[in-house]
Every structure is written in C-alpha cells, then in structure tokens.
Write a protein that holds these residues in place. Structure first.
Motif, PDB file in Angstrom:
ATOM      1  N   GLY A  28      -5.204  -7.556 -30.715  1.00  0.00           N
ATOM      2  CA  GLY A  28      -5.939  -8.703 -30.184  1.00  0.00           C
ATOM      3  C   GLY A  28      -5.293  -9.387 -29.001  1.00  0.00           C
ATOM      4  O   GLY A  28      -5.842 -10.348 -28.465  1.00  0.00           O
ATOM      5  N   LYS A  29      -4.121  -8.917 -28.556  1.00  0.00           N
ATOM      6  CA  LYS A  29      -3.434  -9.503 -27.413  1.00  0.00           C
ATOM      7  C   LYS A  29      -3.118  -8.419 -26.394  1.00  0.00           C
ATOM      8  O   LYS A  29      -3.141  -7.229 -26.705  1.00  0.00           O
ATOM      9  N   ILE A  30      -2.821  -8.846 -25.170  1.00  0.00           N
ATOM     10  CA  ILE A  30      -2.490  -7.889 -24.128  1.00  0.00           C
ATOM     11  C   ILE A  30      -1.291  -7.047 -24.557  1.00  0.00           C
ATOM     12  O   ILE A  30      -0.276  -7.573 -25.015  1.00  0.00           O
ATOM     13  N   ASP A  31      -1.436  -5.729 -24.411  1.00  0.00           N
ATOM     14  CA  ASP A  31      -0.332  -4.813 -24.678  1.00  0.00           C
ATOM     15  C   ASP A  31       0.640  -4.915 -23.505  1.00  0.00           C
ATOM     16  O   ASP A  31       0.425  -4.341 -22.437  1.00  0.00           O
ATOM     17  N   ARG A  32       1.713  -5.666 -23.694  1.00  0.00           N
ATOM     18  CA  ARG A  32       2.645  -5.977 -22.601  1.00  0.00           C
ATOM     19  C   ARG A  32       3.202  -4.730 -21.927  1.00  0.00           C
ATOM     20  O   ARG A  32       3.324  -4.677 -20.707  1.00  0.00           O
ATOM     21  N   ILE A  33       3.557  -3.721 -22.699  1.00  0.00           N
ATOM     22  CA  ILE A  33       4.186  -2.530 -22.132  1.00  0.00           C
ATOM     23  C   ILE A  33       3.190  -1.734 -21.294  1.00  0.00           C
ATOM     24  O   ILE A  33       3.446  -1.406 -20.127  1.00  0.00           O
ATOM     25  N   LYS A  34       2.030  -1.428 -21.868  1.00  0.00           N
ATOM     26  CA  LYS A  34       1.031  -0.644 -21.144  1.00  0.00           C
ATOM     27  C   LYS A  34       0.492  -1.394 -19.937  1.00  0.00           C
ATOM     28  O   LYS A  34       0.338  -0.822 -18.849  1.00  0.00           O
ATOM     29  N   ALA A  35       0.208  -2.679 -20.127  1.00  0.00           N
ATOM     30  CA  ALA A  35      -0.400  -3.458 -19.045  1.00  0.00           C
ATOM     31  C   ALA A  35       0.572  -3.647 -17.876  1.00  0.00           C
ATOM     32  O   ALA A  35       0.159  -3.601 -16.713  1.00  0.00           O
ATOM     33  N   SER A  36       1.839  -3.860 -18.157  1.00  0.00           N
ATOM     34  CA  SER A  36       2.803  -4.043 -17.067  1.00  0.00           C
ATOM     35  C   SER A  36       2.968  -2.758 -16.267  1.00  0.00           C
ATOM     36  O   SER A  36       3.040  -2.789 -15.027  1.00  0.00           O
ATOM     37  N   LYS A  37       3.009  -1.609 -16.949  1.00  0.00           N
ATOM     38  CA  LYS A  37       3.101  -0.330 -16.241  1.00  0.00           C
ATOM     39  C   LYS A  37       1.875  -0.123 -15.350  1.00  0.00           C
ATOM     40  O   LYS A  37       1.981   0.369 -14.224  1.00  0.00           O
ATOM     41  N   LEU A  38       0.723  -0.521 -15.877  1.00  0.00           N
ATOM     42  CA  LEU A  38      -0.531  -0.383 -15.133  1.00  0.00           C
ATOM     43  C   LEU A  38      -0.507  -1.237 -13.861  1.00  0.00           C
ATOM     44  O   LEU A  38      -0.866  -0.765 -12.772  1.00  0.00           O
ATOM     45  N   ILE A  39      -0.068  -2.471 -13.990  1.00  0.00           N
ATOM     46  CA  ILE A  39      -0.050  -3.387 -12.844  1.00  0.00           C
ATOM     47  C   ILE A  39       0.973  -2.944 -11.791  1.00  0.00           C
ATOM     48  O   ILE A  39       0.686  -2.951 -10.589  1.00  0.00           O
ATOM     49  N   PHE A  40       2.153  -2.528 -12.229  1.00  0.00           N
ATOM     50  CA  PHE A  40       3.157  -2.068 -11.261  1.00  0.00           C
ATOM     51  C   PHE A  40       2.689  -0.803 -10.537  1.00  0.00           C
ATOM     52  O   PHE A  40       2.949  -0.629  -9.344  1.00  0.00           O
ATOM     53  N   HIS A  41       1.995   0.063 -11.255  1.00  0.00           N
ATOM     54  CA  HIS A  41       1.442   1.277 -10.637  1.00  0.00           C
ATOM     55  C   HIS A  41       0.388   0.900  -9.597  1.00  0.00           C
ATOM     56  O   HIS A  41       0.324   1.505  -8.516  1.00  0.00           O
ATOM     57  N   ALA A  42      -0.415  -0.097  -9.916  1.00  0.00           N
ATOM     58  CA  ALA A  42      -1.448  -0.563  -8.978  1.00  0.00           C
ATOM     59  C   ALA A  42      -0.799  -1.102  -7.701  1.00  0.00           C
ATOM     60  O   ALA A  42      -1.224  -0.776  -6.582  1.00  0.00           O
ATOM     61  N   ILE A  43       0.233  -1.925  -7.854  1.00  0.00           N
ATOM     62  CA  ILE A  43       0.916  -2.509  -6.696  1.00  0.00           C
ATOM     63  C   ILE A  43       1.592  -1.421  -5.862  1.00  0.00           C
ATOM     64  O   ILE A  43       1.527  -1.421  -4.627  1.00  0.00           O
ATOM     65  N   ASP A  44       2.230  -0.458  -6.546  1.00  0.00           N
ATOM     66  CA  ASP A  44       2.892   0.642  -5.838  1.00  0.00           C
ATOM     67  C   ASP A  44       1.915   1.472  -5.027  1.00  0.00           C
ATOM     68  O   ASP A  44       2.305   2.127  -4.049  1.00  0.00           O
ATOM     69  N   ASN A  45       0.645   1.459  -5.435  1.00  0.00           N
ATOM     70  CA  ASN A  45      -0.368   2.249  -4.732  1.00  0.00           C
ATOM     71  C   ASN A  45      -1.241   1.409  -3.805  1.00  0.00           C
ATOM     72  O   ASN A  45      -2.326   1.841  -3.413  1.00  0.00           O
ATOM     73  N   GLY A  46      -0.763   0.214  -3.459  1.00  0.00           N
ATOM     74  CA  GLY A  46      -1.397  -0.555  -2.402  1.00  0.00           C
ATOM     75  C   GLY A  46      -2.323  -1.674  -2.812  1.00  0.00           C
ATOM     76  O   GLY A  46      -2.822  -2.412  -1.961  1.00  0.00           O
ATOM     77  N   ILE A  47      -2.597  -1.835  -4.101  1.00  0.00           N
ATOM     78  CA  ILE A  47      -3.438  -2.951  -4.543  1.00  0.00           C
ATOM     79  C   ILE A  47      -2.662  -4.251  -4.366  1.00  0.00           C
ATOM     80  O   ILE A  47      -1.544  -4.392  -4.879  1.00  0.00           O
ATOM     81  N   ASN A  48      -3.236  -5.195  -3.632  1.00  0.00           N
ATOM     82  CA  ASN A  48      -2.506  -6.445  -3.348  1.00  0.00           C
ATOM     83  C   ASN A  48      -3.272  -7.691  -3.767  1.00  0.00           C
ATOM     84  O   ASN A  48      -2.963  -8.790  -3.308  1.00  0.00           O
ATOM     85  N   PHE A  49      -4.256  -7.533  -4.674  1.00  0.00           N
ATOM     86  CA  PHE A  49      -5.043  -8.686  -5.128  1.00  0.00           C
ATOM     87  C   PHE A  49      -5.222  -8.573  -6.633  1.00  0.00           C
ATOM     88  O   PHE A  49      -5.788  -7.598  -7.141  1.00  0.00           O
ATOM     89  N   ILE A  50      -4.713  -9.580  -7.360  1.00  0.00           N
ATOM     90  CA  ILE A  50      -4.826  -9.617  -8.823  1.00  0.00           C
ATOM     91  C   ILE A  50      -5.622 -10.846  -9.214  1.00  0.00           C
ATOM     92  O   ILE A  50      -5.287 -11.968  -8.831  1.00  0.00           O
TER      93      ILE A  50
END
Length: 407
Positions: A28-50
C-alpha cells in the motif's frame, strides 16, 4: 531525449516527464527500492521533469528522500500541486505550501500548480485571495512558476486560463479524449500565450496501452506490426506541436524504456497522414466498445462506503471491450476476485449509497452513482453477499487445508 521550450519561463523540458502518482507500490506504500531505481534511470536517460502532488499519498516525501544529491537535483524540475480541496480560507494556503517544501526537502518549488480546478473551484479560490498568496510565495522565493491542473469542461477552460498570469497548464489529452477538457482549440489558445502545456493521462489510465478490442488491435497491427499500442498513443500526443511535456505514470522499467524510446524519436508534426488516419479508425472502434469514459485516475477515491470505484468501472469496461460472454465470464470472475470480497475486503458497486461525495471530484464529470448502478446490475445478484461470505470464510480455508494435506 527531445526537449521543448516553455516560452514564458525559458525552461527546456523533456518531452516525457515522470508522473509520480503511479509509482510501484508495496503493502500500500511506494516501494522505495524499485521506485528510486526507476527515477534515477529516468534522470540518467534525460527526463528532467518530475510531477507529484500533495494528494499522491507519500509521493512528495519519497521524492524529497531520494533527490538529496545537489548534482542530481540540479538536473530536474520539480512540479507539485496545492490541494485546492483542502483550502477553506486564505490562511490555509501558506501552511500547506510550507508542509510541501518540508516534504520535498527543498527551499523552492520549480512549478507549483493549483490542483484539480474547474471554473467554480477557481472562482472560490480567487475569492480567498489566491493571487495574493501566489505573489507572496513567489516574492518569498518559495515557488518559481505557477499553473493549474484542469478538471472541468472545455467550455470554461479559456476563462480559467485568463484569470491569472499562468506559466503552465496541465490537462488530460489523448487521442480518445482530445476534446474532453481543454480540447485542441484550448491547447492552441494556451500556446498562443507562451504557456507550457503538460499532458496527463496520455494513455487514459492504461486503457490505450494494454489489450484492446480485436478489431482495434487488427487496425494497429496492419499499419505497423512492430509498434505497441502505447507507442501509438504517445506518438499521437507528442505529434502536437503545442504540447510541451507528456506526463506518464510509469511503474516499471519496460514502460519507462518504451516511453523514453518514443520521446527520443518523435518530433512535432512528424506523424504521417496514414498514421493519423490509423489512430482515428482505432478511436472509432474504441468509442463503440467503451461503456464508461473512466480513466481510472482515482480522484473519486476514497469512497466513504468502501466502493473501489475505478476498479468497478475498469472491469465493467473490459467486459465490453473484450466481448466477454456467458454468465460466468472473465470479467465476472475479476469482479468478484478484485472487488467482490473473495480475495479480501469488498469494494463492489452495490455498496454505493448515493452520497454523491465522488461526483464533484471526477475530472470526467461522470454520473458515478448512475454508472455504479449499471455495474451493480451487470455483476451482482440476490444473495451474492452470502455466497461470497461462504467462499471466503469456509470455501477458501477448506481448499487451503486440503492442499496442505496433499503436500
């Protein structure tokens, strides 16, 4: 990654942004490990808006926890929203903003939007000195740019745009709902003012990305057998020259990588006439199949009676989208498994008592009470609660006991 300019702010924004409403969850809560990996991968690939919001569970707090490194933080623009539903008076606004700054662990929010407004709600906020609050927050250095997320009819959209000197606007826009909120004309009007246009629900809550009616699938596969349904939907939105950033609620690396790949290749006005015609044909097929125009956004929740409104409508739609026939069909099974109480707490449509608290919160302005009545009549029958109680409290425990003995 393609980047697009917001003329009023001068910022170059990635054409795909990360929406933090549908991050992977655990218990029922954000999966901290999976979600953080997802966000860092997004930033590494050029996504700059969250994009996040006060009302997205613990999303703001999570974003504040992981974006602590100054180098990473400097690569992204953070967008969050003032919960308009929580504002009763002028004095409510600044404490909410201060709480959000603390949650996000930052001193200044890049893009601060007024959440989920229509004309009536905006006028209510203006009477409570919304403009005064915005000006003070900007002068105090707590926010840089302002905007609003729109959840009203297209007829009122331009009036809300003109009530303040906004920098950006967030609207629902996809090939199925191109004229639901802002409409194509409304988006052109916003662009003429130099404002940024942030698009939510580009995949209509996943409906335009997953399985589709057989006829629609055949149209897409005939046009291009290598392109997924999600690609078609994202390309259609990004093809619009006035769209700045498409916010996609990605919760897996497959979804993220697919979105990034589309954003890397699609430029405004790049879709061929033939591809646009293909999307138009699929839209007609979908309109003939979809019974409730629900995007499963969840703004109607929580229900005081415990009805899982989005899931009830999703299952009802799938029955007709995929032509499930027979009394005991897949949709019937899904209904009792996911909202009927067989596998846990019940959230079935029959629990609705018509209180109407969900009606004012629905972005699509659906008559949710009437729609839930359709769902109830479709799936529920007399004495169902007694049958479910037997299955849950006697049938399943007995089944598990027998399996345990056999093993």
């Amino acid at each position: 990654m393609q980047y697009r300019l917001i003329k009023k702010t001068g910022d170059m924004i990635s054409s795909i942004g990360l929406g933090a409403m549908r991050l992977p969850v655990k218990n029922g809560k954000i999966d901290r490990i999976k979600a953080s990996k997802l966000i860092f991968h997004a930033i590494d690939n050029g996504i700059n808006f969250i994009d996040t919001a006060y009302l997205y569970g613990d999303s703001e707090t999570f974003i504040g926890e992981i974006l602590t490194d100054d180098m990473i933080r400097s690569k992204v623009k953070i967008c969050t929203k003032l919960p308009s539903i929580n504002v009763r008076k002028y004095e409510d606004m600044e404490p909410l903003l201060d709480e959000q700054l603390k949650r996000l662990n930052i001193d200044c929010i890049d893009y601060y939007l007024i959440h989920a407004v229509d004309l009536k709600n905006m006028n209510r906020l203006l009477k409570r000195d919304l403009i005064k609050f915005i000006e003070k927050a900007k002068s105090d250095g707590k926010i840089r740019h302002i905007g609003f997320s729109y959840h009203g009819p297209k007829e009122e959209f331009q009036e809300v745009v003109d009530c303040c000197d906004w920098d950006v606007v967030m609207v629902q826009f996809n090939y199925f709902d191109e004229n639901v909120q802002a409409s194509v004309e409304g988006i052109e009007y916003v662009a003429s003012k130099g404002m940024g246009i942030l698009v939510m629900e580009p995949l209509k809550g996943g409906i335009l990305a997953g399985n589709m009616p057989k006829e629609a699938e055949e149209v897409f596969r005939k046009a291009n057998s290598n392109k997924t349904n999600a690609e078609w939907a994202l390309e259609w939105v990004l093809n619009n020259r006035n769209v700045t950033c498409v916010l996609s609620g990605m919760n897996s690396f497959d979804q993220l990588n697919e979105n990034i790949a589309v954003a890397d290749k699609i430029t405004p006005m790049s879709m061929s006439f033939e591809d646009l015609e293909t999307v138009e044909l699929v839209k007609r097929v979908m309109r003939n199949s979809l019974k409730i125009n629900c995007s499963t956004c969840g703004y109607c929740m929580p229900c005081p009676q415990g009805v899982n409104i989005p899931e009830c409508m999703k299952i009802y739609n799938e029955k007709y989208l995929f032509n499930h026939k027979g009394i005991i069909n897949q949709s019937f099974i899904d209904y009792y498994q996911y909202v009927g109480g067989v596998m846990g707490n019940s959230g079935n449509a029959g629990k609705c008592n018509g209180c109407g608290k969900c009606l004012r919160k629905c972005p699509q302005k659906l008559d949710i009470i009437a729609e839930l009545d359709k769902v109830k009549r479709e799936f529920e029958f007399p004495c169902v609660k007694y049958i479910l109680s037997f299955i849950r409290h006697i049938g399943f425990p007995l089944y598990k006991f027998i399996i345990k003995l056999l093993n």
